[in-house]
Write a protein that holds these residues in place. Structure first.
Motif, PDB file in Angstrom:
ATOM      1  N   GLN A 125     -29.646 -27.670   5.593  1.00  0.00           N
ATOM      2  CA  GLN A 125     -29.042 -28.251   4.400  1.00  0.00           C
ATOM      3  C   GLN A 125     -27.964 -29.266   4.774  1.00  0.00           C
ATOM      4  O   GLN A 125     -27.883 -30.349   4.190  1.00  0.00           O
ATOM      5  CB  GLN A 125     -28.448 -27.150   3.515  1.00  0.00           C
ATOM      6  N   ASP A 126     -27.153 -28.928   5.763  1.00  0.00           N
ATOM      7  CA  ASP A 126     -26.135 -29.869   6.246  1.00  0.00           C
ATOM      8  C   ASP A 126     -26.790 -31.127   6.807  1.00  0.00           C
ATOM      9  O   ASP A 126     -26.363 -32.256   6.528  1.00  0.00           O
ATOM     10  CB  ASP A 126     -25.285 -29.223   7.337  1.00  0.00           C
ATOM     11  N   ARG A 127     -27.826 -30.930   7.617  1.00  0.00           N
ATOM     12  CA  ARG A 127     -28.515 -32.072   8.217  1.00  0.00           C
ATOM     13  C   ARG A 127     -29.049 -33.022   7.151  1.00  0.00           C
ATOM     14  O   ARG A 127     -28.894 -34.244   7.253  1.00  0.00           O
ATOM     15  CB  ARG A 127     -29.691 -31.587   9.090  1.00  0.00           C
ATOM     16  N   ALA A 159     -17.256 -23.218  14.438  1.00  0.00           N
ATOM     17  CA  ALA A 159     -18.312 -22.357  13.914  1.00  0.00           C
ATOM     18  C   ALA A 159     -18.810 -22.876  12.564  1.00  0.00           C
ATOM     19  O   ALA A 159     -18.062 -22.934  11.587  1.00  0.00           O
ATOM     20  CB  ALA A 159     -17.802 -20.923  13.770  1.00  0.00           C
ATOM     21  N   GLY A 160     -20.074 -23.295  12.525  1.00  0.00           N
ATOM     22  CA  GLY A 160     -20.665 -23.804  11.296  1.00  0.00           C
ATOM     23  C   GLY A 160     -20.172 -25.173  10.877  1.00  0.00           C
ATOM     24  O   GLY A 160     -20.521 -25.653   9.790  1.00  0.00           O
ATOM     25  N   ALA A 161     -19.373 -25.834  11.725  1.00  0.00           N
ATOM     26  CA  ALA A 161     -18.756 -27.114  11.363  1.00  0.00           C
ATOM     27  C   ALA A 161     -19.478 -28.275  12.038  1.00  0.00           C
ATOM     28  O   ALA A 161     -20.242 -28.113  12.978  1.00  0.00           O
ATOM     29  CB  ALA A 161     -17.283 -27.117  11.760  1.00  0.00           C
ATOM     30  N   TRP A 162     -19.209 -29.478  11.525  1.00  0.00           N
ATOM     31  CA  TRP A 162     -19.714 -30.732  12.090  1.00  0.00           C
ATOM     32  C   TRP A 162     -18.535 -31.644  12.384  1.00  0.00           C
ATOM     33  O   TRP A 162     -17.618 -31.778  11.575  1.00  0.00           O
ATOM     34  CB  TRP A 162     -20.631 -31.437  11.090  1.00  0.00           C
ATOM     35  N   TRP A 219     -19.502 -28.829   5.574  1.00  0.00           N
ATOM     36  CA  TRP A 219     -20.160 -29.151   4.327  1.00  0.00           C
ATOM     37  C   TRP A 219     -20.054 -27.960   3.379  1.00  0.00           C
ATOM     38  O   TRP A 219     -20.219 -26.806   3.803  1.00  0.00           O
ATOM     39  CB  TRP A 219     -21.633 -29.486   4.560  1.00  0.00           C
ATOM     40  N   THR A 220     -19.756 -28.233   2.109  1.00  0.00           N
ATOM     41  CA  THR A 220     -19.707 -27.192   1.089  1.00  0.00           C
ATOM     42  C   THR A 220     -20.598 -27.606  -0.074  1.00  0.00           C
ATOM     43  O   THR A 220     -20.852 -28.806  -0.280  1.00  0.00           O
ATOM     44  CB  THR A 220     -18.272 -26.963   0.594  1.00  0.00           C
ATOM     45  N   TYR A 221     -21.039 -26.604  -0.848  1.00  0.00           N
ATOM     46  CA  TYR A 221     -22.024 -26.872  -1.895  1.00  0.00           C
ATOM     47  C   TYR A 221     -21.652 -26.191  -3.220  1.00  0.00           C
ATOM     48  O   TYR A 221     -22.510 -25.881  -4.025  1.00  0.00           O
ATOM     49  CB  TYR A 221     -23.407 -26.416  -1.415  1.00  0.00           C
ATOM     50  N   ALA A 222     -20.376 -25.991  -3.448  1.00  0.00           N
ATOM     51  CA  ALA A 222     -19.921 -25.342  -4.675  1.00  0.00           C
ATOM     52  C   ALA A 222     -19.855 -26.346  -5.823  1.00  0.00           C
ATOM     53  O   ALA A 222     -19.734 -27.564  -5.609  1.00  0.00           O
ATOM     54  CB  ALA A 222     -18.544 -24.707  -4.458  1.00  0.00           C
ATOM     55  N   ASN A 223     -19.931 -25.825  -7.040  1.00  0.00           N
ATOM     56  CA  ASN A 223     -19.738 -26.628  -8.259  1.00  0.00           C
ATOM     57  C   ASN A 223     -20.709 -27.793  -8.375  1.00  0.00           C
ATOM     58  O   ASN A 223     -20.380 -28.838  -8.950  1.00  0.00           O
ATOM     59  CB  ASN A 223     -18.290 -27.142  -8.338  1.00  0.00           C
ATOM     60  N   GLY A 224     -21.895 -27.623  -7.811  1.00  0.00           N
ATOM     61  CA  GLY A 224     -22.904 -28.666  -7.922  1.00  0.00           C
ATOM     62  C   GLY A 224     -22.642 -29.884  -7.069  1.00  0.00           C
ATOM     63  O   GLY A 224     -23.271 -30.928  -7.275  1.00  0.00           O
ATOM     64  N   GLN A 279     -21.258 -44.000  12.261  1.00  0.00           N
ATOM     65  CA  GLN A 279     -20.777 -42.622  12.169  1.00  0.00           C
ATOM     66  C   GLN A 279     -21.725 -41.696  12.933  1.00  0.00           C
ATOM     67  O   GLN A 279     -22.924 -41.697  12.714  1.00  0.00           O
ATOM     68  CB  GLN A 279     -20.631 -42.183  10.712  1.00  0.00           C
ATOM     69  N   ASP A 280     -21.152 -40.910  13.852  1.00  0.00           N
ATOM     70  CA  ASP A 280     -21.901 -39.944  14.649  1.00  0.00           C
ATOM     71  C   ASP A 280     -21.504 -38.537  14.231  1.00  0.00           C
ATOM     72  O   ASP A 280     -20.307 -38.231  14.106  1.00  0.00           O
ATOM     73  CB  ASP A 280     -21.597 -40.114  16.141  1.00  0.00           C
ATOM     74  N   TRP A 281     -22.500 -37.682  14.051  1.00  0.00           N
ATOM     75  CA  TRP A 281     -22.282 -36.305  13.625  1.00  0.00           C
ATOM     76  C   TRP A 281     -22.771 -35.350  14.712  1.00  0.00           C
ATOM     77  O   TRP A 281     -23.856 -35.526  15.259  1.00  0.00           O
ATOM     78  CB  TRP A 281     -23.035 -36.022  12.327  1.00  0.00           C
ATOM     79  N   VAL A 282     -21.976 -34.334  15.020  1.00  0.00           N
ATOM     80  CA  VAL A 282     -22.331 -33.333  16.022  1.00  0.00           C
ATOM     81  C   VAL A 282     -22.056 -31.949  15.445  1.00  0.00           C
ATOM     82  O   VAL A 282     -20.957 -31.684  14.933  1.00  0.00           O
ATOM     83  CB  VAL A 282     -21.542 -33.527  17.334  1.00  0.00           C
ATOM     84  N   TYR A 283     -23.045 -31.075  15.551  1.00  0.00           N
ATOM     85  CA  TYR A 283     -22.902 -29.714  15.034  1.00  0.00           C
ATOM     86  C   TYR A 283     -22.193 -28.823  16.047  1.00  0.00           C
ATOM     87  O   TYR A 283     -22.510 -28.817  17.231  1.00  0.00           O
ATOM     88  CB  TYR A 283     -24.284 -29.141  14.710  1.00  0.00           C
ATOM     89  N   GLN A 284     -21.206 -28.078  15.575  1.00  0.00           N
ATOM     90  CA  GLN A 284     -20.430 -27.139  16.378  1.00  0.00           C
ATOM     91  C   GLN A 284     -19.957 -27.765  17.694  1.00  0.00           C
ATOM     92  O   GLN A 284     -20.266 -27.282  18.786  1.00  0.00           O
ATOM     93  CB  GLN A 284     -21.230 -25.851  16.627  1.00  0.00           C
TER      94      GLN A 284
END
Length: 322
Positions: free
Chosen positions: A37-39, A140-143, A162-167, A111-116
């Motif tokens: 989902q984050d990806r 942990a769980g972060a990018w 990444w968060t997915y609250a409130n739509g 922009q470059d993104w790296v997981y954990q």
């Protein structure tokens, strides 16, 4: 005309554009569905957009400083996936404009993104960036998101989730130090750095990049002093009202060169885990004009990619020696 394009590129690149090669954790520990989902949220930023840049100083924390008037601008920008390696994703921004019937292309920020990530390249002040460890709890769980300038030199880097609250689908960084953007540096301001928080949020028609910047004065040493708070809201709305061909043609012609430039920056950083690059108010980092010029010469057929890579590596090596 080329000088004008380079100046425009550096002006554009200063608006958002520092960060770094970070080491990834050896394994993905978050649930696969959350990770994917984050990806997909990161990859959703790729596309073709009309962009609106809105910069406003709001609150002064210095009795002698009055906030500047807001600045509004815009343009057409494509965002292309440089690579997608699962837990590492890179997105290149390219401005595509038109002047007197001719297409003008400006390589913008990346922009470059790296997981954990185990480390992130962070601005530490005085034209210097350093690889900064990220604790196990932080990663942990972060990018991490690392932002690079128009010439692929560093600008800033931070870690968030990444968060997915409130739509909403939103990534929020912790506060990170950044060097002055050219738009401010040319004013010889009383502040010399920003402490900024980033948010990337997906919208029904694209995405928005929101920055909360505290402009600070740290020249005297010790704890930096807050001068004024600024909001930057860059809105990316999907658009098919222009042709992206000129931007894609530029990228096709120069991407091998820029890949070598990225590798050269990584090598310079790897020497000591730090990198120093001199900056000038009018042009930004000193490597900007010559590296951008070489890419333009490749596209114009004036120089081979191989020759440009050799010159580009020499430019970076010289500029990063102290």
């Amino acid at each position: 005309m080329r000088a004008i394009l380079i100046a425009a590129a550096l002006l554009a690149g200063a608006a958002p554009a520092a960060a770094a090669p970070a080491q990834t954790a050896s394994s993905v520990t978050a649930p696969a569905s959350a990770f994917e989902q984050d990806r997909q949220s990161i990859l959703a930023q790729a596309g073709q957009y009309r962009v609106h840049f809105d910069m406003r100083e709001n609150v002064s924390f210095n009795a002698d400083y009055d906030p500047m008037e807001g600045k509004l601008s815009g343009g057409s920008e494509i965002v292309r996936v440089v690579y997608d390696q699962g837990d590492r994703i890179s997105l290149q921004h390219i401005l595509v404009m038109e002047h007197e019937g001719k297409a003008i292309v400006i390589k913008h920020w990346r922009q470059d993104w790296v997981y954990q990530p185990e480390a992130v390249l962070a601005y530490v002040g005085a034209n210097e960036w350093a690889l900064t460890p990220v604790t196990a709890d932080q990663r942990a769980g972060a990018w991490s998101q690392t932002v690079w300038q128009t010439d692929d030199s560093p600008r800033y880097g931070g870690v968030g989730r990444w968060t997915y609250a409130n739509g909403m689908k939103v990534w929020t960084s912790e506060p990170t130090w950044r060097p002055l953007a050219r738009r401010d540096a040319v004013l010889n301001p009383v502040y010399d750095r920003y402490l900024g928080t980033n948010r990337h949020a997906l919208t029904p028609n694209g995405w928005v990049h929101i920055q909360d910047n505290m402009k600070m004065n740290g020249r005297a040493g010790g704890e930096p002093i807050a001068i004024v708070q600024e909001d930057v809201i860059n809105t990316y709305d999907r658009s098919t009202s222009y042709s992206p061909k000129a931007g894609d043609d530029y990228w096709a012609a120069t991407q091998e060169y820029w890949a070598a430039v990225r590798d050269a920056w990584d090598a310079a950083i790897a020497v000591s885990g730090r990198v120093y690059v001199e900056e000038e108010a009018q042009t930004g980092v000193v490597t900007g004009p010559p590296l951008m010029e070489l890419a333009q010469r490749i596209q114009d057929g004036e120089i081979t990619t191989e020759a440009a890579i050799i010159q580009g590596r020499a430019i970076i090596e010289t500029a990063t020696k102290r």
